[in-house]
Design a protein around this motif. Sequence first.
Motif, PDB file in Angstrom:
ATOM      1  N   ARG A  23      38.902  57.031  57.882  1.00 49.28           N
ATOM      2  CA  ARG A  23      40.303  57.444  57.786  1.00 49.28           C
ATOM      3  C   ARG A  23      41.269  56.327  58.149  1.00 49.28           C
ATOM      4  NH1 ARG A  23      39.649  62.499  61.617  1.00 49.28           N
ATOM      5  NH2 ARG A  23      38.473  60.857  62.638  1.00 49.28           N
ATOM      6  N   ASP A  24      40.746  55.191  58.658  1.00 47.17           N
ATOM      7  CA  ASP A  24      41.649  54.113  59.051  1.00 47.17           C
ATOM      8  C   ASP A  24      42.063  53.220  57.877  1.00 47.17           C
ATOM      9  OD1 ASP A  24      39.317  52.694  58.585  1.00 47.17           O
ATOM     10  OD2 ASP A  24      39.375  51.589  60.474  1.00 47.17           O
ATOM     11  N   GLN A  25      41.423  53.364  56.719  1.00 51.80           N
ATOM     12  CA  GLN A  25      41.772  52.488  55.596  1.00 51.80           C
ATOM     13  C   GLN A  25      43.104  52.889  54.998  1.00 51.80           C
ATOM     14  OE1 GLN A  25      38.326  53.390  53.138  1.00 51.80           O
ATOM     15  NE2 GLN A  25      39.681  54.057  51.505  1.00 51.80           N
ATOM     16  N   THR A  26      43.856  51.897  54.553  1.00 54.86           N
ATOM     17  CA  THR A  26      45.175  52.133  53.976  1.00 54.86           C
ATOM     18  C   THR A  26      45.242  51.724  52.514  1.00 54.86           C
ATOM     19  OG1 THR A  26      45.927  49.965  54.709  1.00 54.86           O
ATOM     20  CG2 THR A  26      46.332  51.825  56.198  1.00 54.86           C
ATOM     21  N   MET A  27      44.170  51.100  52.009  1.00 53.11           N
ATOM     22  CA  MET A  27      44.188  50.635  50.629  1.00 53.11           C
ATOM     23  C   MET A  27      42.751  50.583  50.116  1.00 53.11           C
ATOM     24  SD  MET A  27      45.814  47.071  49.162  1.00 53.11           S
ATOM     25  CE  MET A  27      44.503  45.981  49.683  1.00 53.11           C
ATOM     26  N   GLU A  28      42.607  50.809  48.817  1.00 48.91           N
ATOM     27  CA  GLU A  28      41.309  50.687  48.164  1.00 48.91           C
ATOM     28  C   GLU A  28      41.537  50.042  46.801  1.00 48.91           C
ATOM     29  OE1 GLU A  28      38.466  54.011  46.469  1.00 48.91           O
ATOM     30  OE2 GLU A  28      38.348  53.909  48.670  1.00 48.91           O
ATOM     31  N   VAL A  29      40.675  49.116  46.417  1.00 54.95           N
ATOM     32  CA  VAL A  29      40.801  48.417  45.139  1.00 54.95           C
ATOM     33  C   VAL A  29      39.613  48.810  44.263  1.00 54.95           C
ATOM     34  CG1 VAL A  29      40.890  46.162  44.016  1.00 54.95           C
ATOM     35  CG2 VAL A  29      42.002  46.499  46.238  1.00 54.95           C
ATOM     36  N   ASP A  30      39.893  49.459  43.130  1.00 55.24           N
ATOM     37  CA  ASP A  30      38.829  49.915  42.238  1.00 55.24           C
ATOM     38  C   ASP A  30      38.530  48.933  41.103  1.00 55.24           C
ATOM     39  OD1 ASP A  30      38.193  52.328  43.504  1.00 55.24           O
ATOM     40  OD2 ASP A  30      39.855  53.366  42.529  1.00 55.24           O
ATOM     41  N   ASP A  31      39.322  47.896  40.977  1.00 52.23           N
ATOM     42  CA  ASP A  31      39.107  46.902  39.919  1.00 52.23           C
ATOM     43  C   ASP A  31      39.103  45.503  40.541  1.00 52.23           C
ATOM     44  OD1 ASP A  31      41.767  47.059  40.586  1.00 52.23           O
ATOM     45  OD2 ASP A  31      42.503  46.701  38.575  1.00 52.23           O
ATOM     46  N   PRO A  32      38.047  45.182  41.288  1.00 50.67           N
ATOM     47  CA  PRO A  32      38.036  43.920  42.034  1.00 50.67           C
ATOM     48  C   PRO A  32      38.044  42.696  41.128  1.00 50.67           C
ATOM     49  CG  PRO A  32      35.864  44.905  42.045  1.00 50.67           C
ATOM     50  CD  PRO A  32      36.790  45.889  41.403  1.00 50.67           C
ATOM     51  N   VAL A  33      38.560  41.620  41.693  1.00 51.06           N
ATOM     52  CA  VAL A  33      38.560  40.303  41.055  1.00 51.06           C
ATOM     53  C   VAL A  33      37.796  39.381  41.989  1.00 51.06           C
ATOM     54  CG1 VAL A  33      40.009  38.376  40.296  1.00 51.06           C
ATOM     55  CG2 VAL A  33      40.761  40.737  39.914  1.00 51.06           C
ATOM     56  N   TYR A  34      37.005  38.492  41.408  1.00 56.50           N
ATOM     57  CA  TYR A  34      36.170  37.581  42.186  1.00 56.50           C
ATOM     58  C   TYR A  34      36.457  36.151  41.763  1.00 56.50           C
ATOM     59  CZ  TYR A  34      33.547  41.889  42.871  1.00 56.50           C
ATOM     60  OH  TYR A  34      33.193  43.175  43.176  1.00 56.50           O
ATOM     61  N   ARG A  35      36.202  35.222  42.667  1.00 57.10           N
ATOM     62  CA  ARG A  35      36.203  33.800  42.335  1.00 57.10           C
ATOM     63  C   ARG A  35      34.861  33.222  42.726  1.00 57.10           C
ATOM     64  NH1 ARG A  35      42.082  31.067  43.578  1.00 57.10           N
ATOM     65  NH2 ARG A  35      43.255  32.468  42.212  1.00 57.10           N
ATOM     66  N   VAL A  36      34.356  32.364  41.868  1.00 56.16           N
ATOM     67  CA  VAL A  36      33.100  31.677  42.124  1.00 56.16           C
ATOM     68  C   VAL A  36      33.366  30.180  41.994  1.00 56.16           C
ATOM     69  CG1 VAL A  36      30.700  31.381  41.439  1.00 56.16           C
ATOM     70  CG2 VAL A  36      31.797  33.604  41.140  1.00 56.16           C
ATOM     71  N   TYR A  37      32.972  29.424  43.017  1.00 55.97           N
ATOM     72  CA  TYR A  37      33.107  27.970  43.008  1.00 55.97           C
ATOM     73  C   TYR A  37      31.708  27.375  43.000  1.00 55.97           C
ATOM     74  CZ  TYR A  37      37.893  28.838  44.716  1.00 55.97           C
ATOM     75  OH  TYR A  37      39.182  29.271  44.869  1.00 55.97           O
ATOM     76  N   PHE A  38      31.445  26.474  42.071  1.00 54.69           N
ATOM     77  CA  PHE A  38      30.182  25.754  41.999  1.00 54.69           C
ATOM     78  C   PHE A  38      30.413  24.313  42.414  1.00 54.69           C
ATOM     79  CE2 PHE A  38      29.804  29.017  38.641  1.00 54.69           C
ATOM     80  CZ  PHE A  38      28.671  29.667  39.079  1.00 54.69           C
ATOM     81  N   TRP A  39      29.467  23.737  43.184  1.00 53.70           N
ATOM     82  CA  TRP A  39      29.556  22.351  43.627  1.00 53.70           C
ATOM     83  C   TRP A  39      28.482  21.509  42.970  1.00 53.70           C
ATOM     84  CZ3 TRP A  39      31.585  25.837  46.954  1.00 53.70           C
ATOM     85  CH2 TRP A  39      32.752  25.461  47.613  1.00 53.70           C
ATOM     86  N   GLU A  40      28.877  20.304  42.577  1.00 54.23           N
ATOM     87  CA  GLU A  40      27.896  19.322  42.121  1.00 54.23           C
ATOM     88  C   GLU A  40      27.082  18.874  43.330  1.00 54.23           C
ATOM     89  OE1 GLU A  40      27.322  18.477  39.017  1.00 54.23           O
ATOM     90  OE2 GLU A  40      28.970  19.722  38.286  1.00 54.23           O
ATOM     91  N   GLU A  41      25.869  18.409  43.100  1.00 57.79           N
ATOM     92  CA  GLU A  41      24.993  17.928  44.176  1.00 57.79           C
ATOM     93  C   GLU A  41      25.720  16.871  44.998  1.00 57.79           C
ATOM     94  OE1 GLU A  41      21.835  18.213  46.502  1.00 57.79           O
ATOM     95  OE2 GLU A  41      22.075  19.375  44.669  1.00 57.79           O
ATOM     96  N   GLY A  42      25.575  16.917  46.304  1.00 56.75           N
ATOM     97  CA  GLY A  42      26.214  15.948  47.185  1.00 56.75           C
ATOM     98  C   GLY A  42      27.655  16.285  47.512  1.00 56.75           C
ATOM     99  N   GLY A  43      28.111  17.515  47.184  1.00 53.79           N
ATOM    100  CA  GLY A  43      29.474  17.931  47.535  1.00 53.79           C
ATOM    101  C   GLY A  43      30.532  17.341  46.637  1.00 53.79           C
ATOM    102  N   GLY A  44      30.183  16.957  45.413  1.00 53.70           N
ATOM    103  CA  GLY A  44      31.135  16.354  44.482  1.00 53.70           C
ATOM    104  C   GLY A  44      32.080  17.369  43.874  1.00 53.70           C
ATOM    105  N   ALA A  45      32.324  17.217  42.577  1.00 53.87           N
ATOM    106  CA  ALA A  45      33.303  18.024  41.862  1.00 53.87           C
ATOM    107  C   ALA A  45      32.961  19.513  41.915  1.00 53.87           C
ATOM    108  CB  ALA A  45      33.388  17.561  40.414  1.00 53.87           C
ATOM    109  N   LYS A  46      34.013  20.328  41.874  1.00 54.33           N
ATOM    110  CA  LYS A  46      33.870  21.772  41.843  1.00 54.33           C
ATOM    111  C   LYS A  46      34.190  22.278  40.445  1.00 54.33           C
ATOM    112  CE  LYS A  46      36.646  22.839  45.191  1.00 54.33           C
ATOM    113  NZ  LYS A  46      37.429  23.463  46.238  1.00 54.33           N
ATOM    114  N   GLU A  47      33.529  23.367  40.075  1.00 56.49           N
ATOM    115  CA  GLU A  47      33.899  24.138  38.886  1.00 56.49           C
ATOM    116  C   GLU A  47      34.265  25.515  39.405  1.00 56.49           C
ATOM    117  OE1 GLU A  47      31.685  25.953  34.978  1.00 56.49           O
ATOM    118  OE2 GLU A  47      30.971  24.052  35.779  1.00 56.49           O
TER     119      GLU A  47
END
Length: 93
Positions: A9-33
Amino acid sequence: MKAKTVDPRDQTMEVDDPVYRVYFWEEGGGAKEEWELSEGDLDEVLDWIPTRSLGRSHRLWAVIRAPQAVTLIRLRGVDLDTDQWPTWAQAVR
C-alpha cells in the motif's frame, strides 16, 4: 543481498510499459554501444542482450522519465566508466 517483506500500500506509482537501456562495452573498457528498448518485458530484454552483445560486457537499466529528467535504475551489471563500484561489487571485482 537483503530481503524483507513489504506493505504494497506504500507505492504511489506503477509503470506498465517499462523502458530499458542496455550499454555494451568493448573489451578493456573502450567504446560503448547504447540502446533503448521499449514495448517489451524484462524476459524479452534479457533474451535480446546476448543477440547484440557479441561477447561484450553489458549493463542493464530501467528508465524513468519525468519532466526535465531521465532517471536510470540499475538492474544488471556495473558502471565500467567509474572506479567507484558499489560495495557489493567490490568483492567480485
